[in-house]
Design a protein around this motif. Structure first.
Motif, PDB file in Angstrom:
ATOM      1  N   SER A 261       0.872  -1.169   0.000  1.00 57.09           N
ATOM      2  CA  SER A 261       0.000   0.000   0.000  1.00 57.09           C
ATOM      3  C   SER A 261       0.909   1.219   0.000  1.00 57.09           C
ATOM      4  O   SER A 261       1.824   1.300   0.819  1.00 57.09           O
ATOM      5  CB  SER A 261      -0.854   0.061   1.261  1.00 57.09           C
ATOM      6  N   VAL A 262       0.656   2.138  -0.894  1.00 58.37           N
ATOM      7  CA  VAL A 262       1.521   3.308  -1.007  1.00 58.37           C
ATOM      8  C   VAL A 262       0.772   4.554  -0.525  1.00 58.37           C
ATOM      9  O   VAL A 262      -0.328   4.834  -1.004  1.00 58.37           O
ATOM     10  CB  VAL A 262       1.995   3.514  -2.453  1.00 58.37           C
ATOM     11  N   ILE A 263       1.377   5.247   0.421  1.00 55.06           N
ATOM     12  CA  ILE A 263       0.799   6.514   0.878  1.00 55.06           C
ATOM     13  C   ILE A 263       1.557   7.653   0.199  1.00 55.06           C
ATOM     14  O   ILE A 263       2.767   7.625   0.069  1.00 55.06           O
ATOM     15  CB  ILE A 263       0.847   6.650   2.413  1.00 55.06           C
ATOM     16  N   GLY A 264       0.794   8.601  -0.323  1.00 57.37           N
ATOM     17  CA  GLY A 264       1.426   9.749  -0.969  1.00 57.37           C
ATOM     18  C   GLY A 264       0.549  10.960  -0.807  1.00 57.37           C
ATOM     19  O   GLY A 264      -0.605  10.848  -0.467  1.00 57.37           O
ATOM     20  N   THR A 265       1.084  12.019  -1.052  1.00 61.44           N
ATOM     21  CA  THR A 265       2.469  12.368  -1.261  1.00 61.44           C
ATOM     22  C   THR A 265       2.659  13.787  -0.784  1.00 61.44           C
ATOM     23  O   THR A 265       1.684  14.466  -0.443  1.00 61.44           O
ATOM     24  CB  THR A 265       2.877  12.235  -2.768  1.00 61.44           C
ATOM     25  N   THR A 266       3.886  14.230  -0.749  1.00 61.42           N
ATOM     26  CA  THR A 266       4.165  15.612  -0.362  1.00 61.42           C
ATOM     27  C   THR A 266       4.338  16.438  -1.632  1.00 61.42           C
ATOM     28  O   THR A 266       4.283  15.917  -2.740  1.00 61.42           O
ATOM     29  CB  THR A 266       5.467  15.689   0.458  1.00 61.42           C
ATOM     30  N   ARG A 277      15.888  14.111  -2.549  1.00 61.49           N
ATOM     31  CA  ARG A 277      16.139  13.940  -1.121  1.00 61.49           C
ATOM     32  C   ARG A 277      14.833  13.652  -0.369  1.00 61.49           C
ATOM     33  O   ARG A 277      13.748  14.008  -0.818  1.00 61.49           O
ATOM     34  CB  ARG A 277      16.832  15.175  -0.555  1.00 61.49           C
ATOM     35  N   ILE A 278      14.978  12.986   0.753  1.00 60.46           N
ATOM     36  CA  ILE A 278      13.828  12.657   1.590  1.00 60.46           C
ATOM     37  C   ILE A 278      14.084  13.225   2.976  1.00 60.46           C
ATOM     38  O   ILE A 278      15.088  12.882   3.611  1.00 60.46           O
ATOM     39  CB  ILE A 278      13.638  11.134   1.665  1.00 60.46           C
ATOM     40  N   LEU A 279      13.213  14.107   3.417  1.00 61.80           N
ATOM     41  CA  LEU A 279      13.423  14.743   4.709  1.00 61.80           C
ATOM     42  C   LEU A 279      12.637  14.003   5.789  1.00 61.80           C
ATOM     43  O   LEU A 279      11.526  13.522   5.548  1.00 61.80           O
ATOM     44  CB  LEU A 279      12.977  16.207   4.657  1.00 61.80           C
ATOM     45  N   GLN A 280      13.238  13.928   6.972  1.00 61.57           N
ATOM     46  CA  GLN A 280      12.609  13.227   8.084  1.00 61.57           C
ATOM     47  C   GLN A 280      11.226  13.779   8.386  1.00 61.57           C
ATOM     48  O   GLN A 280      10.277  13.044   8.642  1.00 61.57           O
ATOM     49  CB  GLN A 280      13.510  13.343   9.318  1.00 61.57           C
ATOM     50  N   ASP A 281      11.139  15.085   8.284  1.00 58.12           N
ATOM     51  CA  ASP A 281       9.877  15.756   8.573  1.00 58.12           C
ATOM     52  C   ASP A 281       8.781  15.304   7.594  1.00 58.12           C
ATOM     53  O   ASP A 281       7.626  15.138   7.972  1.00 58.12           O
ATOM     54  CB  ASP A 281      10.151  17.266   8.483  1.00 58.12           C
ATOM     55  N   GLU A 282       9.171  15.074   6.348  1.00 54.30           N
ATOM     56  CA  GLU A 282       8.188  14.617   5.357  1.00 54.30           C
ATOM     57  C   GLU A 282       7.712  13.203   5.681  1.00 54.30           C
ATOM     58  O   GLU A 282       6.532  12.891   5.555  1.00 54.30           O
ATOM     59  CB  GLU A 282       8.814  14.621   3.956  1.00 54.30           C
ATOM     60  N   VAL A 283       8.652  12.366   6.103  1.00 54.63           N
ATOM     61  CA  VAL A 283       8.289  10.994   6.471  1.00 54.63           C
ATOM     62  C   VAL A 283       7.301  11.022   7.632  1.00 54.63           C
ATOM     63  O   VAL A 283       6.262  10.347   7.611  1.00 54.63           O
ATOM     64  CB  VAL A 283       9.553  10.176   6.847  1.00 54.63           C
ATOM     65  N   ASP A 284       7.597  11.848   8.620  1.00 57.28           N
ATOM     66  CA  ASP A 284       6.715  11.946   9.787  1.00 57.28           C
ATOM     67  C   ASP A 284       5.320  12.401   9.392  1.00 57.28           C
ATOM     68  O   ASP A 284       4.317  11.869   9.864  1.00 57.28           O
ATOM     69  CB  ASP A 284       7.296  12.917  10.822  1.00 57.28           C
ATOM     70  N   ARG A 285       5.269  13.392   8.508  1.00 57.74           N
ATOM     71  CA  ARG A 285       3.968  13.904   8.069  1.00 57.74           C
ATOM     72  C   ARG A 285       3.176  12.826   7.335  1.00 57.74           C
ATOM     73  O   ARG A 285       1.984  12.666   7.531  1.00 57.74           O
ATOM     74  CB  ARG A 285       4.164  15.122   7.168  1.00 57.74           C
ATOM     75  N   GLU A 291      -2.109   7.616   9.371  1.00 60.47           N
ATOM     76  CA  GLU A 291      -2.844   7.314  10.603  1.00 60.47           C
ATOM     77  C   GLU A 291      -4.296   7.833  10.531  1.00 60.47           C
ATOM     78  O   GLU A 291      -5.207   7.216  11.073  1.00 60.47           O
ATOM     79  CB  GLU A 291      -2.088   7.940  11.784  1.00 60.47           C
ATOM     80  N   THR A 292      -4.483   8.965   9.859  1.00 63.77           N
ATOM     81  CA  THR A 292      -5.829   9.525   9.718  1.00 63.77           C
ATOM     82  C   THR A 292      -6.724   8.598   8.887  1.00 63.77           C
ATOM     83  O   THR A 292      -7.911   8.455   9.160  1.00 63.77           O
ATOM     84  CB  THR A 292      -5.754  10.904   9.030  1.00 63.77           C
ATOM     85  N   LEU A 293      -6.136   7.959   7.887  1.00 62.64           N
ATOM     86  CA  LEU A 293      -6.919   7.072   7.029  1.00 62.64           C
ATOM     87  C   LEU A 293      -7.045   5.676   7.629  1.00 62.64           C
ATOM     88  O   LEU A 293      -8.098   5.046   7.580  1.00 62.64           O
ATOM     89  CB  LEU A 293      -6.272   6.969   5.638  1.00 62.64           C
ATOM     90  N   VAL A 294      -5.946   5.177   8.186  1.00 66.25           N
ATOM     91  CA  VAL A 294      -5.904   3.817   8.734  1.00 66.25           C
ATOM     92  C   VAL A 294      -5.297   3.867  10.135  1.00 66.25           C
ATOM     93  O   VAL A 294      -4.079   4.013  10.280  1.00 66.25           O
ATOM     94  CB  VAL A 294      -5.046   2.902   7.824  1.00 66.25           C
ATOM     95  N   PRO A 295      -6.110   3.779  11.161  1.00 65.29           N
ATOM     96  CA  PRO A 295      -5.554   3.797  12.518  1.00 65.29           C
ATOM     97  C   PRO A 295      -4.565   2.642  12.691  1.00 65.29           C
ATOM     98  O   PRO A 295      -4.810   1.535  12.214  1.00 65.29           O
ATOM     99  CB  PRO A 295      -6.785   3.604  13.416  1.00 65.29           C
ATOM    100  N   GLY A 296      -3.454   2.914  13.363  1.00 64.66           N
ATOM    101  CA  GLY A 296      -2.421   1.877  13.531  1.00 64.66           C
ATOM    102  C   GLY A 296      -1.404   1.879  12.405  1.00 64.66           C
ATOM    103  O   GLY A 296      -0.539   1.009  12.333  1.00 64.66           O
ATOM    104  N   PHE A 297      -1.499   2.875  11.536  1.00 65.99           N
ATOM    105  CA  PHE A 297      -0.627   2.959  10.364  1.00 65.99           C
ATOM    106  C   PHE A 297       0.856   2.934  10.739  1.00 65.99           C
ATOM    107  O   PHE A 297       1.671   2.310  10.074  1.00 65.99           O
ATOM    108  CB  PHE A 297      -0.954   4.247   9.612  1.00 65.99           C
ATOM    109  N   ARG A 298       1.182   3.603  11.824  1.00 62.62           N
ATOM    110  CA  ARG A 298       2.597   3.687  12.223  1.00 62.62           C
ATOM    111  C   ARG A 298       3.156   2.344  12.663  1.00 62.62           C
ATOM    112  O   ARG A 298       4.363   2.155  12.706  1.00 62.62           O
ATOM    113  CB  ARG A 298       2.778   4.686  13.372  1.00 62.62           C
TER     114      ARG A 298
END
Lengths: 517, 406
Positions: A261-266, A277-285, A291-298
């Motif tokens: 399942s692919v979550i996107g995007t910034t 480049r991939i920023l940590q902040d983007e990954v966190d967001r 998590e908003t779409l699928v609880p337990g996503f993390r």
């Protein structure tokens, strides 16, 4: 210097370029495509895999919405084997403005997108991992599309009509005779220059289009690279595409594609299309949005993160500053009209979903310039393997594996790739680059990220292609290095545990860093 | 909960430990192994038509889940996938019948001698195999004409032990009721000897055979009814003991994890459910077990069945049996006897089940013992069938030692 002749030269091996190559060849021209890397490694191979219904643009950009829906219908007809008919939900979460959904329904109706309201309980029944806090669900014909299969399908179709694609041929110069473009100079993998003489040149290099056009002396426009990251999660959390029912923003799409399942995007404005480049902040967001779409996503294993760049077209005088505000519709630049340069056009912008239409428009313009208008047939003929018009199914590899359970060694356990398929792909591609084989078969793209299949594959590559041990080692190491790029920003939980085990295998057992290559 | 089972596939690091322990894939190439069928194949499953027939060769012994160091619920993933497959394709009559032991037993009990004679007749068994698909040699238990429930009801009040405080509920299961009522009587005697008043409420099948044959909704009906029968005792704080390790595991864990049952009744029953040896070993630990055992001069191979290991309670039977003077217990290292409930009864799986159990059978035969011990009924029947050695529940040895002392 070697010289190749072609009626039409296509620059760029993404979906657009492959679509253009197929279109020109189907119209009876001799087409040749050049790509600096492997096919579909730029923007096309770096998106979430969503075949848009157009719902995403229904409110904001009705003409894009309609175009998406039209092309969605065409691709379902001609590229069924590349498409999984997942359908799509637009869900109103607790964070979304509930009034948007009415605008959305109106927009869909105006754009000709079939939209149907389904009850929240029916949606939760079909997709039990979906957030129970959603208040409204609208269903549209979104789907998942395999970019590599589609692009290669176009190239195979083109070659059936006499065309040819040359991956790893990077354009270093555009050949001009006066005001006429007559081809390009390219550099192959070995670093040798090749001259390509062409009757017409189509620049389909997407986010790199301005750079290529500049080589031909054509300017006056910019491509704003809109960099977006996507994260593939370890398994299918949903079997339906899930979109937030709101004005398009970050982290609002979850696409079930193949086994992930692919979550996107910034969307960050980049200065260079090669800035991935991939920023940590983007990954966190992204994870928070998941998590908003699928609880337990993390808690779900994150397999890999990558970035891609959208080619967003901007004429020099346009004033908008944010890339998202720039139209996503594609742009066709007739350099004869714009710059007085003949035999050269540029196609850029657009979306994966509309690549075939973009190709058709481009070749129409070429025909007009050449005063040789021929009809387009790309919407009528199915791509190879799609002739039966049956959609790809998630279980198809498992079904195929069951047939060969007792007589074929399995090499990639996560993606269920047997030895024969692997050897065939290696022979067909003629490449000693394991990353090329990865894109061909999805080798090493599952949960262990090559941990168990790549040393096996390197050995098979060695025995098949008679490459020496040093080259096989180099190929193995390059593959691991490439994987690492998408792993290190998401090292936590199960993925971290896997990375440790893989590291023990490659560093501890195989001492891969010290091997001679 | 069903989401958690599937999501556990993310923990798989492909280490292959489950595959090296799987007794079924070691015995037959028809089963491609727990890693393949579990976390790997699950990523390719959805609500589409089920495509992987090899899944059906999983016996459901659960060893994979027990040995997985990462916590992947492999056997549970397989159970759910198999149920989905069966729901799509339909379940054969054979599986529907053998999955309902209490139904067939109720029909057979009134004519038990006749039914037993029929099932012992090789010609009839060939017919049963041809018509029903139950292997002609498969170990079937013998019906009793006096079920355990009847015996308990007919037990005179004077025989029963009344205790003021220590009460325990006995969940005997179908095996004791219809096939091994003597074991039930011995269990009651051992518990009474230790000061418990034993309550035997009316009870029916727990639904486990239905679950393992992929009949989830039928299994839910049974387990809900049983949980609701037992819940009042559990709420009153009474321990519920069982001599059937697989049925008690169903109530402790599997109905919740595999069937996704999350009722309060099941939860409270689950909390109070004990394997009988587990309960007695607890007494031993607190110094409250009656240790006045007579001598039993025997060498007994002991096999801890897979489902017993699934409880995660160690080996309480061994802790108890070592207290018996003269008794030498030889713990068996072989993993599984192969029967896995109803798996080994099936025509197409009988040979696999026998091959799975071969290391165990050979080890027991080599000892030349006159008797063997095992906690689970279908395993006892399978081992006895394969080795010719009578197999008893550990409780029977304890009972013998108590009787010898008297």
């Amino acid at each position: 210097m070697k010289t190749i002749e072609a009626e039409v030269l296509v620059i760029g091996g993404g979906a657009t370029g492959a679509g253009v190559l197929r279109d020109v060849c189907m119209r009876g021209y001799g087409g040749l495509l050049v790509e600096r890397s492997d096919l579909a490694t730029g923007t096309s191979g770096r998106f979430h895999g969503l075949l848009h219904s157009g719902g995403r643009y229904a409110v904001k950009d009705p003409s894009s919405a309609k175009e998406c829906m039209d092309e969605n219908r065409v691709l379902r007809r001609i590229a069924a084997d590349c498409i999984e008919d997942t359908s799509g939900y637009f869900v109103t979460t607790e964070k979304d403005d509930p009034s948007y959904s009415d605008l959305f329904v109106d927009g869909c109706r105006r754009a000709g997108i079939p939209v149907e309201e389904i009850s929240v309980s029916a949606a939760l029944n079909a997709e039990p991992r979906l957030s129970p806090r959603i208040s409204r669900v609208l269903q549209v014909p979104d789907a998942a599309i395999d970019a590599w299969k589609t692009v290669w399908g176009c190239v195979r179709s083109a070659s059936d009509h006499g065309g040819r694609a040359l991956p790893y041929h990077k354009v270093t110069g555009i050949l001009r005779e006066g005001d006429i473009v007559v081809g390009a100079v390219v550099e192959d993998r070995a670093g040798d220059e090749v001259r390509i003489r062409a009757g017409f040149t189509i620049n389909a290099s997407g986010a790199w289009a301005a750079q290529i056009a500049a080589l031909a002396g054509c300017g006056g426009f910019t491509i704003l690279p809109g960099r977006g990251i996507m994260i593939a999660m370890g398994h299918r959390l949903v079997d339906t595409v899930i979109n937030r029912c709101q004005m398009p923003t970050d982290g609002d799409i979850l696409v079930p594609i193949r086994t992930v399942s692919v979550i996107g995007t910034t969307d960050e404005e980049a200065s260079d299309p090669d800035d991935l480049r991939i920023l940590q902040d983007e990954v966190d967001r992204m994870l928070a949005d998941g998590e908003t779409l699928v609880p337990g996503f993390r808690q779900v294993r994150a397999l890999r993160v990558w970035a891609g760049v959208r080619p967003l077209f901007k004429d020099e005088k346009a004033e908008s500053s944010s890339t998202r505000e720039v139209s996503r519709s594609h742009r066709l630049l007739d350099h004869h009209d714009r710059d007085g340069v003949e035999g050269f056009i540029t196609i850029t912008g657009g979306k994966f979903t509309t690549f075939r239409r973009m190709a058709q428009d481009s070749v129409d313009i070429m025909g007009a310039q050449l005063k040789d208008e021929r009809a387009c047939h790309t919407h009528e003929e199915a791509l190879p393997d799609s002739e039966e018009r049956t959609y790809y199914k998630l279980g198809s590899r498992l079904a195929a594996r069951e047939e060969r359970l007792h007589d074929e060694q399995i090499i990639c356990e996560c993606e269920l790739i047997g030895r024969r398929a692997l050897e065939n792909a290696m022979q067909r591609r003629g490449s000693s680059d394991l990353d090329d084989i990865r894109r061909t078969l999805r080798l090493g793209m599952g949960p262990c990220q090559g941990g168990f299949c790549i040393y096996r594959s390197a050995g098979i590559l060695h025995s098949l292609q008679r490459i020496d041990a040093a080259s096989a080692t180099a190929s193995l190491r390059d593959f691991l290095q490439e994987r690492w790029k998408g792993l290190h920003p998401i090292l936590y939980g199960d993925g971290l545990r896997q990375a440790r085990l893989d590291d023990w295998i490659f560093q501890g057992l195989l001492n891969v860093e010290q091997l001679q290559s | 909960m069903t989401i958690d089972i599937r999501a556990s596939l993310d923990h798989c690091v492909k280490c292959t430990i489950c595959e090296t322990h799987c007794p079924v894939s070691a015995a037959t190439p028809l089963f491609p192994g727990p890693k393949y069928v579990g976390p790997q194949a699950e990523r390719f499953r959805s609500e589409e038509a089920s495509v992987d027939d090899s899944l059906d060769y999983c016996s459901g012994c659960g060893i994979c889940s027990q040995v997985c160091p990462q916590g992947v619920k492999i056997a549970e993933i397989n159970s759910r996938a198999r149920a989905r497959m069966k729901a799509q394709r339909g379940v054969p009559l054979r599986d529907r019948v053998i999955a309902r032991p209490s139904v067939s037993a109720r029909l057979a009990t009134p004519v038990a001698p006749l039914a037993n004679a029929a099932l012992a007749n090789p010609v009839l068994r060939c017919l049963v195999e041809a018509v029903m698909g139950v292997h002609r040699k498969a170990p079937l238990p013998r019906f009793t004409s006096r079920p355990f429930q009847t015996r308990q009801r007919q037990r005179s009040a004077a025989d029963s032990f009344r205790a003021k405080s220590a009460k325990v509920v006995y969940f005997h299961g179908c095996g004791v009721n219809f096939f091994e009522p003597r074991l039930g009587e011995m269990a009651v005697a051992v518990l009474e000897r230790n000061g418990f008043e034993v309550i035997v409420p009316p009870q029916d099948c727990c639904g486990l055979p239905l679950q393992s044959n992929g009949l989830f909704s039928e299994a839910r009906t049974y387990v809900r009814r049983l949980a609701s029968n037992l819940a009042p005792y559990a709420r009153a704080g009474l321990p519920i003991v069982s001599t059937s390790t697989s049925c008690s595991l169903m109530l402790k864990r599997e109905a919740h994890e595999i069937l996704g049952e999350d009722s309060e009744e099941l939860a409270v029953v689950s909390e109070q459910m004990f394997d009988i040896c587990e309960l007695l070993a607890d007494l031993l630990g607190r110094g409250e077990l009656d240790r006045r055992f007579g001598e039993v001069s025997l060498t007994v191979p002991y096999h801890a069945p897979c489902q017993q290991r699934g409880h995660g309670i160690g080996s309480p039977a061994l802790d108890l049996l070592e207290l018996i003077p003269g008794l030498e217990v030889v713990e068996q290292e072989a993993q599984c006897c192969g029967i896995a409930g109803t798996y080994g009864l099936k025509k197409e799986k009988y040979d696999i089940a026998m091959a799975v159990g071969r290391p165990l059978f050979e080890s027991i035969s080599e000892l030349g013992a006159s008797i063997a011990a095992c906690d689970s009924e279908t395993c006892r029947w399978q081992i006895a069938h394969a080795t010719g050695v009578p197999v008893v529940h550990p409780i029977e040895l304890l009972h013998r030692a108590y009787v010898g002392e008297q």
